[in-house]
Enzyme design. Structure first.
Site, short mmCIF file in Angstrom:
data_model
loop_
_atom_site.label_atom_id
_atom_site.label_comp_id
_atom_site.label_asym_id
_atom_site.label_seq_id
_atom_site.Cartn_x
_atom_site.Cartn_y
_atom_site.Cartn_z
N HIS A 93 147.56 51.16 8.74
CA HIS A 93 147.62 50.22 9.75
C HIS A 93 146.54 49.21 9.38
O HIS A 93 146.54 48.37 10.14
CB HIS A 93 147.36 51.02 11.12
N SER A 103 138.49 52.65 9.76
CA SER A 103 139.57 53.11 9.60
C SER A 103 139.82 53.04 7.94
O SER A 103 139.51 51.85 7.31
CB SER A 103 140.79 52.26 10.08
N ASP A 142 150.37 57.29 7.65
CA ASP A 142 149.35 56.12 7.90
C ASP A 142 148.42 56.06 6.78
O ASP A 142 147.17 55.84 6.66
CB ASP A 142 148.40 56.39 9.30
#
Length: 330
Positions: free
Chosen positions: A136, A272, A166
């Site tokens: 993402h 992230s 992911d």
């Protein structure tokens, strides 16, 4: 001088009649000269050999991972058990020691697309510039810029993505001699183990936080839509679903669920793709999501870490690496 026996067993003396010391026929006469002493066993050789083996073993134990990586080229991933100590012995078990040892292997990623821009983090896994991050972070990116801990900037291309886990693998252009992180073993983790997180929350590169493993095997859901993968704008949060509830905004129509490590180390948007690290300096997870009570109506300043962060176990990453290198894009 010779001696012999009669068949009857009677002893025959060839010098019979001559005066001499009595001879016991049961024992042979003494030799005419003293026997040479038996050579002494040389113990120095084996002892010296054992010492040398011990020295070599110590050298190999401390440098095996580095040697294998250098001999096999700059596209070799260094992997180890969690017992491997990457942190210098003088700072073993300290957050400062982990940060010093691993920070050079953590990068900031800026991804631009038609939907906007995203800022995330990544982990260098080879000295030639292969980097693991979240899908993402780079989903739909038309341009990717990576900044290393020493301030150098590189352009990067997506090698492969796995939206269901992911995960994404990107490769820096014209990079060499980078410090690759050591990938540990997440299967041996226990609740309560101390960990360190390094990333670029809110674009603040090289930020270090610490905490513990709060839980194992948590089911978390994150978006796979390209427009949901971008950096949250004012009024938005970091989309995340847990336990059937959505937090930090709408996760969108396309999501994926995976087993994650839960940590109370502070994670914020921008973490992230960064690293979750054990106290020996091994990467044991890729940070991917957080919980925040703020919703879509809250300002971005209200959305922050409350000690509920989640990371993809590093064993999941290692199992997926061959697929990512092969250019998978699902």
């Amino acid at each position: 001088m010779t001696e012999s026996f009669h068949r009857s067993g009677e002893y025959e003396n060839p010098y019979e009649g001559q005066q001499q010391a009595p001879v016991n026929p049961e024992w042979p006469p003494p030799p005419a000269y003293a026997p040479a002493p038996a050579p002494k066993k040389r113990t120095r050789g084996p002892v010296a050999l054992l010492a040398a083996v011990a020295i070599v073993a110590a050298a190999i134990g401390g440098g095996t991972a580095y040697g294998i990586q250098e001999l096999r080229g700059n596209d070799t991933v260094t992997s180890s058990s969690t017992s491997t100590n990457v942190v210098p012995s003088a700072q073993k078990g300290t957050v400062a020691g982990v940060a010093k040892a691993v920070s050079p292997s953590i990068v900031e990623i800026s991804a631009a697309s038609n939907a906007g821009s995203a800022t995330g983090s990544g982990v260098i896994i080879t000295s030639g510039g292969e980097i693991v991050t979240n899908n993402h972070v780079v989903a739909g990116a038309s341009q990717i810029k990576v900044t290393t801990s020493d301030g150098k900037s590189y352009s990067a291309k997506v090698v492969g993505t796995d939206s269901k886990k992911d995960l994404a693998l990107i490769k820096l252009e014209n990079a060499s001699g980078l410090k690759a992180a050591t990938l540990g073993d997440s299967s041996g983790l226990q609740v309560g183990d101390q960990v360190v997180a390094i990333g670029s929350p809110e674009g603040l590169s090289g930020t270090v936080t610490s905490g513990i493993i709060s839980a194992l095997d948590r089911d978390v859901t994150v978006p796979t839509d390209e427009d949901q993968g971008q950096q949250p704008q004012p009024g938005d949060g970091w989309p995340f679903e847990f336990g059937g509830r959505q937090f930090n905004g709408d996760t969108g129509s396309d999501t994926t669920t995976y087993k994650a490590l839960q940590t109370d180390a502070s994670l914020n948007p921008g973490n992230s793709g960064g690293a979750l690290i054990d106290m020996n300096g091994n990467i044991i997870g890729i940070n991917s999501a957080m919980y925040s009570p703020a919703g879509t109506a809250s300002s971005s300043s209200d959305a922050g870490s409350v000690g509920l962060g989640f990371a993809i176990p590093i064993n999941t990453v290692k199992a997926d690496l061959a697929k990512l290198r092969a250019g998978a894009t699902d």
